[in-house]
Design an enzyme around this catalytic site. Structure first.
Site, PDB file in Angstrom:
ATOM      1  N   VAL A  11       0.633  -0.971  -0.044  1.00  0.00           N
ATOM      2  CA  VAL A  11      -0.061  -0.012   0.165  1.00  0.00           C
ATOM      3  C   VAL A  11       0.766   1.046  -0.237  1.00  0.00           C
ATOM      4  CG1 VAL A  11      -1.542   1.330   1.342  1.00  0.00           C
ATOM      5  CG2 VAL A  11      -2.083  -1.174   1.088  1.00  0.00           C
ATOM      6  N   CYS A 268     -40.967 -17.437  -1.892  1.00  0.00           N
ATOM      7  CA  CYS A 268     -39.946 -18.183  -2.553  1.00  0.00           C
ATOM      8  C   CYS A 268     -38.453 -18.197  -2.146  1.00  0.00           C
ATOM      9  CB  CYS A 268     -39.643 -17.105  -3.878  1.00  0.00           C
ATOM     10  SG  CYS A 268     -41.065 -17.017  -4.859  1.00  0.00           S
TER      11      CYS A 268
END
Ligand SMILES: NC(=O)c1ccc[n+]([C@@H]2O[C@H](COP(=O)([O-])OP(=O)(O)OC[C@H]3O[C@@H](n4cnc5c(N)ncnc54)[C@H](O)[C@@H]3O)[C@@H](O)[C@H]2O)c1
Length: 436
Positions: A11, A268
Protein backbone atom coordinates in the site's frame (compact mmCIF):
# COMPACT_ATOMS: atom_id res chain seq x y z
CA UNK A 1 1.16 18.79 -0.33
CA UNK A 2 4.08 17.48 1.76
CA UNK A 3 3.17 13.91 2.68
CA UNK A 4 5.04 11.33 4.74
CA UNK A 5 4.13 7.69 4.23
CA UNK A 6 4.86 5.23 7.03
CA UNK A 7 5.31 1.66 5.83
CA UNK A 8 6.52 1.09 2.28
CA UNK A 9 4.90 -2.27 1.60
CA UNK A 10 2.24 -2.85 -1.04
CA UNK A 11 0.00 0.00 0.00
CA UNK A 12 2.67 2.51 1.07
CA UNK A 13 4.91 2.03 -1.98
CA UNK A 14 1.98 2.40 -4.39
CA UNK A 15 0.78 5.54 -2.57
CA UNK A 16 4.31 6.95 -2.62
CA UNK A 17 4.63 6.38 -6.37
CA UNK A 18 1.17 7.69 -7.26
CA UNK A 19 1.24 10.73 -4.97
CA UNK A 20 4.73 11.85 -6.08
CA UNK A 21 3.68 11.46 -9.74
CA UNK A 22 0.73 13.69 -9.03
CA UNK A 23 3.04 16.48 -7.85
CA UNK A 24 3.09 15.94 -4.08
CA UNK A 25 6.34 15.92 -2.12
CA UNK A 26 6.56 12.49 -0.56
CA UNK A 27 8.81 11.22 2.20
CA UNK A 28 8.65 7.46 2.58
CA UNK A 29 9.44 6.00 6.00
CA UNK A 30 10.07 2.37 6.83
CA UNK A 31 11.89 0.47 9.56
CA UNK A 32 13.59 -1.55 6.83
CA UNK A 33 16.74 0.28 5.77
CA UNK A 34 16.90 -2.02 2.74
CA UNK A 35 13.49 -0.78 1.52
CA UNK A 36 14.54 2.84 2.03
CA UNK A 37 17.71 2.24 0.02
CA UNK A 38 15.66 0.78 -2.81
CA UNK A 39 13.24 3.72 -2.79
CA UNK A 40 16.13 6.20 -2.87
CA UNK A 41 17.56 4.36 -5.87
CA UNK A 42 14.18 4.64 -7.59
CA UNK A 43 13.62 0.90 -7.31
CA UNK A 44 10.43 -0.75 -6.17
CA UNK A 45 10.51 -2.75 -2.95
CA UNK A 46 7.56 -4.83 -4.25
CA UNK A 47 6.57 -6.37 -7.55
CA UNK A 48 3.72 -4.31 -8.97
CA UNK A 49 3.27 -3.48 -12.68
CA UNK A 50 4.31 0.10 -13.49
CA UNK A 51 5.35 0.99 -9.94
CA UNK A 52 9.11 1.06 -10.47
CA UNK A 53 8.68 3.66 -13.26
CA UNK A 54 6.63 5.90 -10.95
CA UNK A 55 9.11 5.59 -8.08
CA UNK A 56 12.08 6.24 -10.40
CA UNK A 57 10.35 9.35 -11.79
CA UNK A 58 9.56 10.56 -8.26
CA UNK A 59 13.19 10.21 -7.14
CA UNK A 60 14.47 11.81 -10.35
CA UNK A 61 12.24 14.86 -10.01
CA UNK A 62 13.17 15.19 -6.32
CA UNK A 63 9.54 14.73 -5.19
CA UNK A 64 10.16 11.34 -3.56
CA UNK A 65 12.70 10.36 -0.95
CA UNK A 66 12.99 7.66 1.67
CA UNK A 67 14.18 7.90 5.26
CA UNK A 68 14.18 5.86 8.44
CA UNK A 69 14.10 9.04 10.51
CA UNK A 70 10.59 9.60 11.89
CA UNK A 71 11.20 13.12 13.29
CA UNK A 72 12.63 14.31 10.01
CA UNK A 73 9.59 12.95 8.17
CA UNK A 74 7.09 14.52 10.55
CA UNK A 75 8.77 17.92 10.56
CA UNK A 76 9.08 17.97 6.78
CA UNK A 77 5.48 16.98 6.01
CA UNK A 78 1.96 18.29 6.65
CA UNK A 79 0.20 14.97 6.60
CA UNK A 80 1.27 11.40 7.41
CA UNK A 81 -0.29 8.26 5.97
CA UNK A 82 0.04 5.12 8.08
CA UNK A 83 0.39 2.11 5.79
CA UNK A 84 1.98 -0.37 8.18
CA UNK A 85 0.80 -3.96 8.27
CA UNK A 86 -2.15 -5.16 10.38
CA UNK A 87 -1.78 -8.95 10.08
CA UNK A 88 -3.83 -11.65 11.80
CA UNK A 89 -2.94 -12.99 15.22
CA UNK A 90 -3.11 -16.77 15.67
CA UNK A 91 -6.58 -16.40 17.19
CA UNK A 92 -7.81 -14.34 14.20
CA UNK A 93 -7.74 -11.01 16.02
CA UNK A 94 -6.01 -8.04 14.43
CA UNK A 95 -2.33 -7.54 15.29
CA UNK A 96 -1.92 -3.88 16.16
CA UNK A 97 1.73 -3.91 17.27
CA UNK A 98 2.92 -2.07 14.14
CA UNK A 99 0.15 0.51 14.40
CA UNK A 100 0.85 1.11 18.08
CA UNK A 101 4.58 1.45 17.52
CA UNK A 102 4.27 3.84 14.60
CA UNK A 103 1.81 5.97 16.63
CA UNK A 104 4.25 6.12 19.53
CA UNK A 105 6.99 7.24 17.11
CA UNK A 106 4.81 9.82 15.36
CA UNK A 107 3.41 11.06 18.69
CA UNK A 108 6.93 11.60 20.03
CA UNK A 109 7.91 13.49 16.88
CA UNK A 110 4.75 15.65 17.05
CA UNK A 111 5.88 16.90 20.47
CA UNK A 112 8.44 19.11 18.69
CA UNK A 113 6.20 20.31 15.89
CA UNK A 114 4.34 23.60 16.15
CA UNK A 115 2.35 23.54 12.88
CA UNK A 116 -0.79 21.47 12.61
CA UNK A 117 -0.13 17.95 11.31
CA UNK A 118 -2.72 15.41 10.14
CA UNK A 119 -2.31 11.69 10.83
CA UNK A 120 -4.19 9.47 8.40
CA UNK A 121 -4.68 5.75 9.01
CA UNK A 122 -4.64 3.98 5.67
CA UNK A 123 -4.00 0.52 7.14
CA UNK A 124 -7.09 -1.63 7.56
CA UNK A 125 -8.20 -1.42 11.20
CA UNK A 126 -11.34 -2.64 12.95
CA UNK A 127 -13.99 -0.11 14.06
CA UNK A 128 -12.89 1.56 17.28
CA UNK A 129 -9.16 1.15 16.65
CA UNK A 130 -8.49 4.79 15.84
CA UNK A 131 -10.45 6.04 18.86
CA UNK A 132 -9.17 3.41 21.28
CA UNK A 133 -5.60 2.80 20.13
CA UNK A 134 -4.33 5.35 17.61
CA UNK A 135 -5.56 8.58 19.21
CA UNK A 136 -4.59 7.62 22.81
CA UNK A 137 -1.06 6.70 21.69
CA UNK A 138 -0.65 9.88 19.62
CA UNK A 139 -1.98 12.04 22.47
CA UNK A 140 0.11 10.32 25.15
CA UNK A 141 3.39 10.60 23.25
CA UNK A 142 2.82 14.06 21.78
CA UNK A 143 1.28 15.62 24.90
CA UNK A 144 -1.23 17.22 22.47
CA UNK A 145 -4.95 16.91 21.81
CA UNK A 146 -6.34 15.17 18.74
CA UNK A 147 -8.73 17.28 16.71
CA UNK A 148 -7.32 20.42 18.31
CA UNK A 149 -3.51 20.37 18.04
CA UNK A 150 -3.29 17.74 15.32
CA UNK A 151 -5.72 16.15 12.91
CA UNK A 152 -6.73 12.49 12.62
CA UNK A 153 -8.50 10.75 9.76
CA UNK A 154 -9.03 7.33 8.27
CA UNK A 155 -8.66 6.69 4.56
CA UNK A 156 -9.19 3.02 3.73
CA UNK A 157 -7.30 1.70 0.74
CA UNK A 158 -9.21 -0.26 -1.91
CA UNK A 159 -6.35 -1.15 -4.25
CA UNK A 160 -5.92 -4.67 -5.60
CA UNK A 161 -2.41 -6.00 -6.03
CA UNK A 162 -1.34 -6.28 -9.71
CA UNK A 163 -3.73 -3.47 -10.76
CA UNK A 164 -2.84 -1.17 -7.88
CA UNK A 165 -1.83 1.92 -9.86
CA UNK A 166 -4.95 1.83 -12.01
CA UNK A 167 -7.01 1.29 -8.85
CA UNK A 168 -5.33 4.32 -7.24
CA UNK A 169 -6.01 6.53 -10.28
CA UNK A 170 -9.55 5.28 -10.91
CA UNK A 171 -11.00 4.31 -7.54
CA UNK A 172 -14.70 3.46 -7.16
CA UNK A 173 -14.82 6.09 -4.42
CA UNK A 174 -12.65 7.75 -1.81
CA UNK A 175 -13.75 7.16 1.76
CA UNK A 176 -12.66 9.65 4.40
CA UNK A 177 -13.34 9.09 8.08
CA UNK A 178 -12.68 12.33 9.91
CA UNK A 179 -12.23 13.25 13.53
CA UNK A 180 -12.95 16.88 12.70
CA UNK A 181 -13.67 18.89 9.57
CA UNK A 182 -10.12 20.25 9.22
CA UNK A 183 -8.69 16.70 9.15
CA UNK A 184 -11.16 15.67 6.44
CA UNK A 185 -10.45 18.85 4.43
CA UNK A 186 -6.69 18.18 4.52
CA UNK A 187 -7.23 14.69 3.16
CA UNK A 188 -9.85 15.69 0.60
CA UNK A 189 -7.39 18.18 -0.90
CA UNK A 190 -5.23 15.22 -2.00
CA UNK A 191 -8.04 13.36 -3.74
CA UNK A 192 -10.12 16.19 -5.16
CA UNK A 193 -8.48 15.75 -8.58
CA UNK A 194 -9.54 12.08 -8.90
CA UNK A 195 -12.71 11.41 -10.84
CA UNK A 196 -14.47 9.54 -8.04
CA UNK A 197 -17.01 10.45 -5.37
CA UNK A 198 -15.55 11.49 -2.03
CA UNK A 199 -17.55 10.15 0.90
CA UNK A 200 -16.89 11.78 4.29
CA UNK A 201 -18.03 9.94 7.39
CA UNK A 202 -17.21 9.47 11.05
CA UNK A 203 -14.05 7.52 11.73
CA UNK A 204 -15.73 4.31 12.94
CA UNK A 205 -18.05 4.29 9.92
CA UNK A 206 -15.06 4.50 7.57
CA UNK A 207 -13.28 1.73 9.49
CA UNK A 208 -16.38 -0.46 9.17
CA UNK A 209 -16.83 0.32 5.45
CA UNK A 210 -13.43 -1.17 4.65
CA UNK A 211 -14.21 -4.45 6.43
CA UNK A 212 -17.66 -4.59 4.90
CA UNK A 213 -16.19 -4.24 1.40
CA UNK A 214 -13.60 -6.97 1.93
CA UNK A 215 -15.98 -9.37 3.65
CA UNK A 216 -18.47 -8.74 0.85
CA UNK A 217 -15.83 -9.60 -1.75
CA UNK A 218 -15.02 -12.76 0.20
CA UNK A 219 -18.73 -13.62 0.41
CA UNK A 220 -19.11 -13.09 -3.35
CA UNK A 221 -16.17 -15.35 -4.17
CA UNK A 222 -17.45 -18.02 -1.79
CA UNK A 223 -21.00 -17.74 -3.11
CA UNK A 224 -19.87 -18.03 -6.74
CA UNK A 225 -17.68 -21.02 -5.85
CA UNK A 226 -20.50 -22.80 -4.04
CA UNK A 227 -22.89 -22.12 -6.93
CA UNK A 228 -20.19 -23.41 -9.29
CA UNK A 229 -19.77 -26.60 -7.26
CA UNK A 230 -23.52 -27.25 -7.08
CA UNK A 231 -23.93 -26.39 -10.77
CA UNK A 232 -21.12 -28.80 -11.70
CA UNK A 233 -22.85 -31.59 -9.76
CA UNK A 234 -26.01 -30.76 -11.72
CA UNK A 235 -24.10 -31.06 -14.99
CA UNK A 236 -24.24 -27.30 -15.56
CA UNK A 237 -21.37 -24.86 -16.15
CA UNK A 238 -21.46 -22.47 -13.17
CA UNK A 239 -19.56 -19.83 -15.16
CA UNK A 240 -22.42 -19.66 -17.64
CA UNK A 241 -24.89 -19.33 -14.77
CA UNK A 242 -23.01 -16.58 -12.94
CA UNK A 243 -22.40 -14.65 -16.16
CA UNK A 244 -26.16 -14.32 -16.65
CA UNK A 245 -26.80 -13.68 -12.94
CA UNK A 246 -24.34 -10.77 -13.10
CA UNK A 247 -26.11 -9.26 -16.12
CA UNK A 248 -28.96 -8.20 -13.84
CA UNK A 249 -28.01 -4.87 -12.35
CA UNK A 250 -31.56 -4.14 -11.20
CA UNK A 251 -31.90 -6.82 -8.55
CA UNK A 252 -28.83 -9.08 -8.47
CA UNK A 253 -25.98 -6.56 -8.44
CA UNK A 254 -27.69 -3.54 -6.98
CA UNK A 255 -28.75 -1.92 -3.73
CA UNK A 256 -31.77 -4.25 -3.53
CA UNK A 257 -31.56 -6.81 -0.75
CA UNK A 258 -28.49 -5.00 0.56
CA UNK A 259 -29.91 -3.04 3.46
CA UNK A 260 -29.62 -4.23 7.05
CA UNK A 261 -33.07 -5.04 8.44
CA UNK A 262 -35.36 -7.93 9.23
CA UNK A 263 -35.26 -11.54 8.06
CA UNK A 264 -36.14 -12.57 4.51
CA UNK A 265 -39.36 -14.44 3.91
CA UNK A 266 -42.18 -14.95 1.47
CA UNK A 267 -43.13 -17.77 -0.82
CA UNK A 268 -39.82 -18.05 -2.69
CA UNK A 269 -36.58 -17.20 -0.91
CA UNK A 270 -36.80 -19.59 2.08
CA UNK A 271 -38.23 -22.44 -0.02
CA UNK A 272 -35.59 -22.09 -2.72
CA UNK A 273 -32.65 -21.69 -0.35
CA UNK A 274 -33.82 -24.81 1.46
CA UNK A 275 -34.28 -26.83 -1.73
CA UNK A 276 -30.88 -25.94 -3.20
CA UNK A 277 -29.11 -26.66 0.13
CA UNK A 278 -30.92 -29.99 0.37
CA UNK A 279 -30.06 -31.01 -3.17
CA UNK A 280 -26.42 -29.94 -2.72
CA UNK A 281 -26.26 -32.26 0.30
CA UNK A 282 -27.77 -35.12 -1.72
CA UNK A 283 -25.07 -34.57 -4.32
CA UNK A 284 -22.39 -34.58 -1.61
CA UNK A 285 -21.54 -30.95 -2.36
CA UNK A 286 -20.48 -29.07 0.74
CA UNK A 287 -21.86 -25.51 0.52
CA UNK A 288 -21.36 -23.99 4.01
CA UNK A 289 -22.31 -20.44 3.04
CA UNK A 290 -25.56 -21.33 1.27
CA UNK A 291 -26.47 -23.92 3.92
CA UNK A 292 -26.04 -21.34 6.68
CA UNK A 293 -28.53 -18.84 5.22
CA UNK A 294 -31.68 -20.22 6.86
CA UNK A 295 -29.90 -20.38 10.21
CA UNK A 296 -28.72 -16.79 9.90
CA UNK A 297 -32.27 -15.76 8.99
CA UNK A 298 -33.66 -17.44 12.10
CA UNK A 299 -31.11 -15.54 14.21
CA UNK A 300 -32.59 -12.26 12.94
CA UNK A 301 -36.11 -13.28 14.04
CA UNK A 302 -34.76 -14.33 17.44
CA UNK A 303 -32.97 -10.98 17.69
CA UNK A 304 -36.24 -9.10 17.15
CA UNK A 305 -37.89 -11.26 19.81
CA UNK A 306 -35.04 -10.63 22.28
CA UNK A 307 -35.28 -6.87 21.76
CA UNK A 308 -39.00 -6.96 22.55
CA UNK A 309 -38.48 -9.26 25.51
CA UNK A 310 -35.69 -7.06 26.88
CA UNK A 311 -38.03 -4.11 27.17
CA UNK A 312 -39.88 -5.67 30.06
CA UNK A 313 -43.47 -4.76 29.19
CA UNK A 314 -45.79 -7.51 27.92
CA UNK A 315 -48.04 -5.11 25.96
CA UNK A 316 -46.79 -5.33 22.36
CA UNK A 317 -48.17 -4.07 19.04
CA UNK A 318 -46.89 -5.69 15.86
CA UNK A 319 -47.49 -3.45 12.84
CA UNK A 320 -47.28 -5.55 9.70
CA UNK A 321 -47.78 -9.30 9.61
CA UNK A 322 -47.11 -10.14 5.97
CA UNK A 323 -43.45 -10.43 4.93
CA UNK A 324 -43.76 -7.32 2.78
CA UNK A 325 -46.05 -4.29 2.79
CA UNK A 326 -48.70 -4.28 0.08
CA UNK A 327 -49.38 -8.02 0.12
CA UNK A 328 -51.50 -10.41 2.17
CA UNK A 329 -49.08 -13.30 1.56
CA UNK A 330 -48.17 -14.88 4.89
CA UNK A 331 -46.18 -17.79 3.50
CA UNK A 332 -42.94 -18.02 5.49
CA UNK A 333 -43.48 -14.52 6.84
CA UNK A 334 -40.84 -13.88 9.54
CA UNK A 335 -43.27 -11.36 11.06
CA UNK A 336 -45.78 -14.19 11.53
CA UNK A 337 -43.00 -16.29 13.05
CA UNK A 338 -42.24 -13.44 15.45
CA UNK A 339 -45.94 -13.10 16.35
CA UNK A 340 -46.12 -16.81 17.15
CA UNK A 341 -43.04 -16.60 19.35
CA UNK A 342 -44.61 -13.70 21.26
CA UNK A 343 -47.95 -15.48 21.62
CA UNK A 344 -46.17 -18.63 22.77
CA UNK A 345 -44.34 -16.70 25.44
CA UNK A 346 -47.54 -15.12 26.73
CA UNK A 347 -47.14 -11.55 25.48
CA UNK A 348 -50.26 -9.41 25.28
CA UNK A 349 -50.03 -8.93 21.51
CA UNK A 350 -52.12 -6.82 19.11
CA UNK A 351 -51.50 -6.92 15.39
CA UNK A 352 -52.26 -4.35 12.72
CA UNK A 353 -52.08 -5.35 9.06
CA UNK A 354 -54.89 -4.05 6.89
CA UNK A 355 -53.98 -6.30 3.93
CA UNK A 356 -54.04 -9.46 6.02
CA UNK A 357 -57.22 -8.31 7.74
CA UNK A 358 -58.86 -7.70 4.37
CA UNK A 359 -57.68 -11.10 3.12
CA UNK A 360 -59.11 -12.78 6.22
CA UNK A 361 -62.54 -11.42 5.48
CA UNK A 362 -62.55 -11.26 1.65
CA UNK A 363 -59.48 -12.79 0.05
CA UNK A 364 -58.32 -16.16 -1.21
CA UNK A 365 -56.18 -16.58 1.92
CA UNK A 366 -59.21 -16.19 4.18
CA UNK A 367 -59.51 -19.89 4.98
CA UNK A 368 -55.86 -20.19 5.99
CA UNK A 369 -55.94 -17.01 8.09
CA UNK A 370 -59.22 -17.84 9.83
CA UNK A 371 -58.61 -21.53 10.44
CA UNK A 372 -54.94 -22.43 10.38
CA UNK A 373 -53.64 -19.39 12.22
CA UNK A 374 -56.79 -18.53 14.14
CA UNK A 375 -54.70 -17.79 17.24
CA UNK A 376 -52.88 -15.05 15.31
CA UNK A 377 -55.83 -13.85 13.26
CA UNK A 378 -57.83 -13.28 16.46
CA UNK A 379 -55.30 -10.59 17.43
CA UNK A 380 -55.72 -8.54 14.22
CA UNK A 381 -57.21 -5.12 14.97
CA UNK A 382 -58.51 -2.55 12.47
CA UNK A 383 -57.71 0.68 14.28
CA UNK A 384 -54.02 1.53 13.98
CA UNK A 385 -54.19 4.42 16.47
CA UNK A 386 -55.91 2.24 19.08
CA UNK A 387 -53.40 -0.59 18.60
CA UNK A 388 -50.57 1.88 19.13
CA UNK A 389 -52.26 3.57 22.10
CA UNK A 390 -52.82 0.29 23.93
CA UNK A 391 -49.24 -1.04 23.62
CA UNK A 392 -46.00 -0.15 25.37
CA UNK A 393 -43.75 -1.67 22.70
CA UNK A 394 -44.54 -0.96 19.04
CA UNK A 395 -42.81 -3.14 16.49
CA UNK A 396 -42.61 -1.72 12.96
CA UNK A 397 -42.74 -5.00 11.09
CA UNK A 398 -43.09 -4.08 7.42
CA UNK A 399 -42.69 -1.03 5.22
CA UNK A 400 -46.33 0.14 5.22
CA UNK A 401 -45.84 3.93 4.89
CA UNK A 402 -48.39 4.55 7.66
CA UNK A 403 -45.86 3.22 10.19
CA UNK A 404 -43.06 5.59 9.29
CA UNK A 405 -44.18 8.52 11.46
CA UNK A 406 -43.95 6.32 14.56
CA UNK A 407 -40.19 5.93 14.02
CA UNK A 408 -39.76 9.65 13.53
CA UNK A 409 -41.95 10.74 16.40
CA UNK A 410 -42.25 8.05 19.02
CA UNK A 411 -45.48 8.44 21.04
CA UNK A 412 -44.74 9.54 24.62
CA UNK A 413 -43.91 6.71 27.00
CA UNK A 414 -43.65 4.09 24.24
CA UNK A 415 -40.78 2.12 22.80
CA UNK A 416 -40.58 1.65 19.02
CA UNK A 417 -38.62 -1.26 17.57
CA UNK A 418 -37.85 -0.60 13.94
CA UNK A 419 -37.25 -3.72 11.86
CA UNK A 420 -37.51 -1.85 8.57
CA UNK A 421 -35.23 1.17 8.57
CA UNK A 422 -37.76 3.96 8.99
CA UNK A 423 -35.68 5.68 11.67
CA UNK A 424 -33.92 8.66 10.12
CA UNK A 425 -30.88 8.12 12.28
CA UNK A 426 -29.54 5.60 14.71
CA UNK A 427 -30.57 6.05 18.36
CA UNK A 428 -30.90 3.86 21.38
CA UNK A 429 -33.66 5.89 22.89
CA UNK A 430 -37.39 5.56 22.45
CA UNK A 431 -36.82 4.14 18.96
CA UNK A 432 -34.33 1.37 18.38
CA UNK A 433 -33.36 -0.29 15.12
CA UNK A 434 -32.86 -4.02 14.82
CA UNK A 435 -29.35 -3.61 13.42
CA UNK A 436 -28.62 0.09 13.57
N1 LIG B 1 -1.87 -5.29 0.22
C1 LIG B 1 -3.05 -4.87 -0.18
O1 LIG B 1 -3.47 -5.13 -1.31
C2 LIG B 1 -3.88 -3.99 0.69
C3 LIG B 1 -5.00 -3.35 0.15
C4 LIG B 1 -5.76 -2.52 0.97
C5 LIG B 1 -5.43 -2.37 2.30
N2 LIG B 1 -4.34 -3.02 2.82
C6 LIG B 1 -4.02 -2.79 4.22
O2 LIG B 1 -2.94 -1.86 4.25
C7 LIG B 1 -2.04 -2.15 5.32
C8 LIG B 1 -0.64 -2.41 4.79
O3 LIG B 1 -0.69 -3.55 3.95
P1 LIG B 1 0.58 -3.96 3.07
O4 LIG B 1 0.15 -5.16 2.30
O5 LIG B 1 1.10 -2.77 2.33
O6 LIG B 1 1.63 -4.38 4.24
P2 LIG B 1 3.14 -4.78 4.10
O7 LIG B 1 3.41 -5.80 5.13
O8 LIG B 1 3.47 -5.10 2.66
O9 LIG B 1 3.93 -3.46 4.45
C9 LIG B 1 3.99 -2.90 5.72
C10 LIG B 1 5.28 -2.10 5.82
O10 LIG B 1 5.27 -1.40 7.04
C11 LIG B 1 6.60 -1.35 7.52
N3 LIG B 1 6.58 -0.95 8.93
C12 LIG B 1 6.29 -1.69 10.03
N4 LIG B 1 6.40 -0.94 11.13
C13 LIG B 1 6.78 0.28 10.74
C14 LIG B 1 7.06 1.48 11.42
N5 LIG B 1 6.99 1.57 12.75
N6 LIG B 1 7.43 2.55 10.71
C15 LIG B 1 7.51 2.50 9.37
N7 LIG B 1 7.26 1.37 8.65
C16 LIG B 1 6.91 0.29 9.36
C17 LIG B 1 7.13 -2.72 7.22
O11 LIG B 1 8.55 -2.77 7.24
C18 LIG B 1 6.55 -2.96 5.83
O12 LIG B 1 7.43 -2.50 4.82
C19 LIG B 1 -2.66 -3.36 6.04
O13 LIG B 1 -3.47 -2.90 7.09
C20 LIG B 1 -3.52 -4.01 4.98
O14 LIG B 1 -4.58 -4.75 5.55
C21 LIG B 1 -3.57 -3.82 2.03
Amino acid sequence: MRISIFGLGYVGAVCAGCLSTRGHNVLGVDISAAKIDMINQGKSPIVEPGLEELLAEGVKTGRLRGTTNVSEAILASDLSMLCVGTPSKLNGDLELDYIEEVCRQIGTALRDKNERHTVVVRSTVLPGTVHNVVIPALEQYSGKKAGVDFGVAVNPEFLRESTAIKDYNFPPMTVIGELDKASGDALEAIYAELDAPIVRKDIAVAEMIKYTCNVWHAAKVTFANEIGNIAKAAGVDGREVMEVVCMDHKLNLSQYYMRPGFAFGGSCLPKDVRALSYRAGQWDVDAPLISSLMRSNAVQVQKAYDMIDNHGSRKVALLGLSFKAGTDDLRESPQLELAEMLIGKGFNLSIFDSNVEYARDHGANGHYIKNEIAHVSALLKSDLDKVVAEADVIVLGNADPRFEKLAKQVPAGKKVIDLIGFMPERTNGAAEGICW
